[in-house]
Design an enzyme around this catalytic site. Structure first.
Site, mmCIF file in Angstrom:
data_model
loop_
_atom_site.group_PDB
_atom_site.id
_atom_site.type_symbol
_atom_site.label_atom_id
_atom_site.label_comp_id
_atom_site.label_asym_id
_atom_site.label_seq_id
_atom_site.Cartn_x
_atom_site.Cartn_y
_atom_site.Cartn_z
ATOM 1 N N ASP A 202 0.842 -1.203 0.000
ATOM 2 C CA ASP A 202 0.000 0.000 0.000
ATOM 3 C C ASP A 202 0.869 1.242 0.000
ATOM 4 O O ASP A 202 2.040 1.202 0.356
ATOM 5 C CB ASP A 202 -0.879 0.021 1.259
ATOM 6 C CG ASP A 202 -0.039 -0.111 2.522
ATOM 7 O OD1 ASP A 202 0.254 -1.258 2.914
ATOM 8 O OD2 ASP A 202 0.375 0.913 3.088
ATOM 9 N N ASP A 204 1.356 4.504 2.026
ATOM 10 C CA ASP A 204 0.978 4.849 3.394
ATOM 11 C C ASP A 204 0.182 6.164 3.423
ATOM 12 O O ASP A 204 0.140 6.919 2.443
ATOM 13 C CB ASP A 204 2.233 4.932 4.264
ATOM 14 C CG ASP A 204 1.912 4.751 5.738
ATOM 15 O OD1 ASP A 204 1.073 3.895 6.070
ATOM 16 O OD2 ASP A 204 2.477 5.495 6.562
#
Ligand code: ADE
Length: 265
Positions: A202, A204
């Site tokens: 991902d 952040d």
């Protein structure tokens, strides 16, 4: 009794709970508690596997018994540890799915047992936390892996706030994770080569426009990449250079450590 010895270990992270085709399970006693370690053969090498969060992900990052895990691996003979882990990215260029071999650590954890040095004055050198020999090997043989960058390790189990994440990114740090400490420093104290193999799951919170990272996103991205990661680990294991003479095993030379490094007799 099956022979519990292994030379190389893989410590599986979130979504990575099995690795060996035909594992033999061992209960390894340590001063910090008993640990189940599975051993088997991968690419002709003797490999140990343990899932750091437990087989059913029962241990959150701050509850993992890191000291027992590393001690148990060294007890069965392991001298080289590969630590695959899910990480958030702090740099837009490192998008989800990128594999990164970080070369530095920033420790933002605050309630973990992170040393075996519980008495005396033994201060283990730690300027460069990861095994240089393994890094050179992985980067030379795996074109898919991006080298370098600092991984900041947060206490968790919550993700970072947007401000924390922006602050980490502004320092120039590359990745954020919850388990890289104390796994790596404990490996150093046992003279083992340790490498983090980070899979970006991902962007952040500091980089994202939306709600910030969530657990589903992390697990889904890890699941999409787990086979690729395992194949890469198999290739790396098959050709990993011998640890003899690597600096990782000599950092503690001459120190009066308050423990005897375990290992098969
Ligand atoms: N592990 C995976 N993604 C993460 C993130 N964004 N922060 C901390 N640990 C993570």
């Amino acid at each position: 009794m099956p022979d519990p010895r292994a030379d190389i270990a893989v410590i599986g992270g979130s979504g990575f709970y099995s690795f060996l085709a035909d594992p033999t399970d061992h209960r390894v006693a340590t001063p910090y508690g008993e640990v189940k370690v599975s051993t088997g053969e991968v690419a002709g090498r003797r490999v140990a596997f343990l899932p750091r969060h437990g087989e059913h992900h029962e241990f959150p990052p701050h509850r993992i018994n890191y000291r027992a895990n590393l001690w148990a691996l060294r007890t069965v003979g392991v001298r080289q540890v590969l630590g695959p882990c899910a990480v958030g990215s702090l740099q837009p260029a490192l998008g989800p799915g990128t594999l990164v071999l970080p070369d530095q650590l920033v420790d933002r954890t605050y309630r973990r047992e992170q040393t075996y040095v519980d008495s005396g004055a033994s201060h283990v050198p730690y300027a460069d936390p990861y095994c240089p020999r393994t890094a050179a090997h992985v980067l030379a043989t795996e074109p898919d892996v991006t080298g370098g960058g600092a991984m900041v390790v947060i206490e968790g189990p919550r993700f970072s706030t947007r401000a924390e994440s922006q602050w980490y990114a502004a320092q120039g740090w590359a990745l954020v994770n919850m388990t890289g400490v104390p796994e790596a420093p404990l490996a150093r104290e046992l003279g083992m080569c340790y490498s983090a193999l980070a899979l970006v799951t991902d962007l952040d919170a500091g980089l994202e426009e939306g709600e910030g990272v969530n657990q589903e996103e992390v697990f889904a991205m890890f699941g999409e990449n787990i086979e690729r990661l395992k194949e890469m680990l198999e290739r790396v294991i098959g050709t990993l250079p011998d640890p003899d003479g690597c600096t990782c095993s000599t950092w503690m030379d001459g120190m009066d450590l308050p423990y005897d490094v375990p290992g098969p007799t």
